[in-house]
Design an enzyme around this catalytic site. Structure first.
Site, PDB file in Angstrom:
ATOM      1  CE  LYS A 195      45.045   2.900   7.449  1.00 46.24           C
ATOM      2  NZ  LYS A 195      44.876   1.485   7.150  1.00 46.24           N
ATOM      3  CB  SER A 390      46.210  -1.734   7.082  1.00 47.50           C
ATOM      4  OG  SER A 390      46.745  -0.465   6.772  1.00 47.50           O
TER       5      SER A 390
END
Length: 590
Positions: A195, A390
């Protein structure tokens, strides 16, 4: 003195009256433009016409007529747009339209992602089955432009023009050095080693994990890019790779030598060729119709009274709470239309069209819940566009089936939060200090005028962990996989469509229309009408809401030029709040 004040008063009154008259004129002009845009009639397509694909405009999810684009100064060619599906429908209609004799592609720098360009390429390939010719011409081809143009029967370049063919790149801007100079610390709380959305704020280069994922997804995009050109131009992918690697296309003549194009011509020569293809006398003007005009002729109002319908729900843009807009996914607006479609007995199936890098984790969960409830009573098929990552993946993961293009960017199952510590900036740069009282130990948690305490970091980290745990459970349930398996492919990692299918994050490689057909098949209906949600925002309301922003954007672009993208990034970061489920980077085709 009296004369002086009389003069001043008269001047002020004159200025006020002038401003009032100008404002009235401006409002009348805007209203006139809006009304004319809403009343645009269908165009008459003459016999022996050429369909002009002006693909340098923005190719969006849905066609939205922006009245401001027609205003002087504010409007420009860059403000034009057309929905990709309208392009596809128009090409399908032109395939059997006897008045359309050929297609002319003019493109230098398309405003579209790879998956969108693939949809249009495939529609052009289908058009060519009619035996009508497709001609492409440009003074300059960027790589994205060439990817689109490569399907043409003949590709022409201006003799003094340029063809860019050098391979793809991904570049991230890092702000840590600037933040250090300003005395700002970005306090990061995240789950997922991949991430990397927060990396620019606490490091000055890519992490090994980020470099690994970017290398993988960029190579995946490049492979699809080369394969498409290879099939259209009958040049092996290995040869194309070598041409790009060695930067062999440096002059227009090089493009001829390596069979990337079919000829070097000026615009007048292209017009002559188009006249010949369309059966137009060389002494007469060429008859053309733009894809925007032709799409208006093709696009009909859906049959809302049809017994059977497939609802297409567009989820386009960043995800946020509230109503959102046509380019922002508002959880209230989207969840409301999903609920409406679920309760409408004439709607037999739903296609959730997602093109989003993510955003608010909470807003994503609100939309996800409506998809879960809807799937219990009717089929839900997800169609992912350029990006469904996401939060964009979150809202679609519960669908019965997920369609992606091979070059769709998806995954990025991870969560993060950024809490800036501005203490040094306030104290040392601005000379500002803060003091106060509180009734509880954590009454000022999330304060930005001091560093987080260990206890506060633990609280926020636990909250991020909770959201990530919920995210992976949602995906595991939707994909019918174990949570342990989802954890192994998550961690914020981004995947391209082909890999997403291989690892089970998606089900099939397929187009948007493939998803619609699949939804109807799963609902066991053959005759149906396709209806789109949410309804586009009222142009008058949109105009009133966006006029100021439009003008500011125009002048910001004029002043900043190529640096406008930096301004956009900073503005986007500042506007984010709450825990984010967002893709770790933005990707633009060059």
């Amino acid at each position: 003195m009296r004369e002086f004040f009389k003069y001043v008063f008269a001047t002020v009154v004159g200025v006020v009256i002038s401003m009032a008259l100008f404002l009235i004129f401006f409002i009348v002009l805007i209203v006139g433009v809006v009304k004319s845009s809403l009343k645009e009639d269908k165009v008459n397509v003459a016999s022996n016409s050429v369909l002009f694909l002006n693909l340098d405009q923005a190719i969006t999810e849905r066609t939205s007529e922006d009245p401001l684009s027609k205003l002087p100064v504010v409007g420009s060619e860059e403000d034009k747009s057309i929905g990709f599906n309208d392009v596809i429908h128009a090409l399908k209609e032109a395939k059997t339209d006897d008045n359309i004799k050929c297609v002319y592609i003019n493109v230098s720098a398309p405003h579209a992602g790879f998956a969108t360009m693939l949809e249009i390429r495939n529609a052009l390939i289908d058009f060519k089955k009619s035996k009508k010719k497709v001609i492409a011409y440009s003074e300059v081809y960027t790589q994205g432009a060439y990817y689109l143009a490569s399907v043409a029967d003949k590709i022409y370049l201006n003799p003094e023009g340029a063809l860019e063919f050098k391979g793809l790149k991904s570049e991230t801007m890092f702000f840590k050095g600037a933040l250090d100079k300003l005395g700002i610390e970005a306090q990061i709380v995240r789950v997922g080693n991949y991430k990397s959305a927060v990396e620019p704020f606490f490091t000055d280069k890519m992490s090994d994990k980020n470099r690994e994922q970017v290398t993988a997804y960029l190579n995946g995009l490049y492979e699809t890019f080369l394969e498409g050109i290879s099939q259209s131009r009958n040049i092996s992918a290995a040869t194309l790779h070598q041409i790009a690697d060695d930067y062999k296309i440096q002059q227009p003549a090089d493009a001829i030598a390596f069979k990337m194009i079919d000829g070097l011509k000026y615009k007048d020569e292209i017009i002559d060729e188009l006249k010949s293809l369309s059966g137009t006398d060389k002494k007469k003007d060429l008859k053309t119709v733009t894809i925007n005009e032709y799409a208006r002729n093709v696009t009909d109002e859906p049959d809302k009274s049809a017994k059977n319908k497939v609802a297409v729900i567009y989820a386009n843009g960043d995800i946020m709470g509230g109503e959102g807009s046509d380019t922002k996914i508002g959880s209230e607006r989207i969840s409301r239309v999903i609920r409406k479609a679920r309760l409408d007995s004439s709607i037999k199936a739903i296609v959730l069209r997602v093109n989003s890098p993510g955003g608010s984790a909470l807003a994503s969960d609100v939309i996800w819940r409506e998809i879960v409830l809807t799937k219990k009573v009717k089929p839900v098929i997800a169609s992912f566009g350029d990006v469904a990552a996401s939060g964009g993946y979150y809202i679609g993961c519960a669908a019965d089936s997920i369609f992606v293009q091979p070059n769709t960017i998806t995954g990025s199952i991870g969560v993060f939060g950024v809490i800036p510590n501005l203490q040094k900036f306030y104290n040392e740069k601005l000379g500002i200090t803060f003091d106060g009282v509180k009734t509880g130990k954590y009454a000022d948690i999330m304060s930005t005028d001091r560093p987080m305490t260990a206890g506060e970091r633990l609280i926020i980290q636990n909250d991020v962990n909770r959201v990530y745990d919920a995210f992976t459970i949602r995906v595991a349930n939707g994909r019918k996989k174990s949570k342990a398996y989802i954890d192994s492919i998550a961690g914020g990692r981004v995947w391209v469509g082909t890999d997403a299918v291989r690892i089970g994050l998606a089900d099939r490689i397929g187009s948007f229309n493939d998803a619609v057909v699949s939804a109807a098949k799963k609902a066991k209906i053959k005759d149906y009408s396709v209806i789109e949600y949410p309804e586009m925002l009222d142009p008058f309301k949109s105009l009133m809401d966006n006029t100021t922003d439009k003008v500011k954007t125009y002048y910001a672009k004029q002043e900043l030029g190529a640096n406008y993208s930096i301004y956009e990034q900073i503005k986007s970061v500042i506007s984010r709040s709450g825990i984010q489920a967002r893709m770790p980077f933005d990707f633009k085709v060059q």
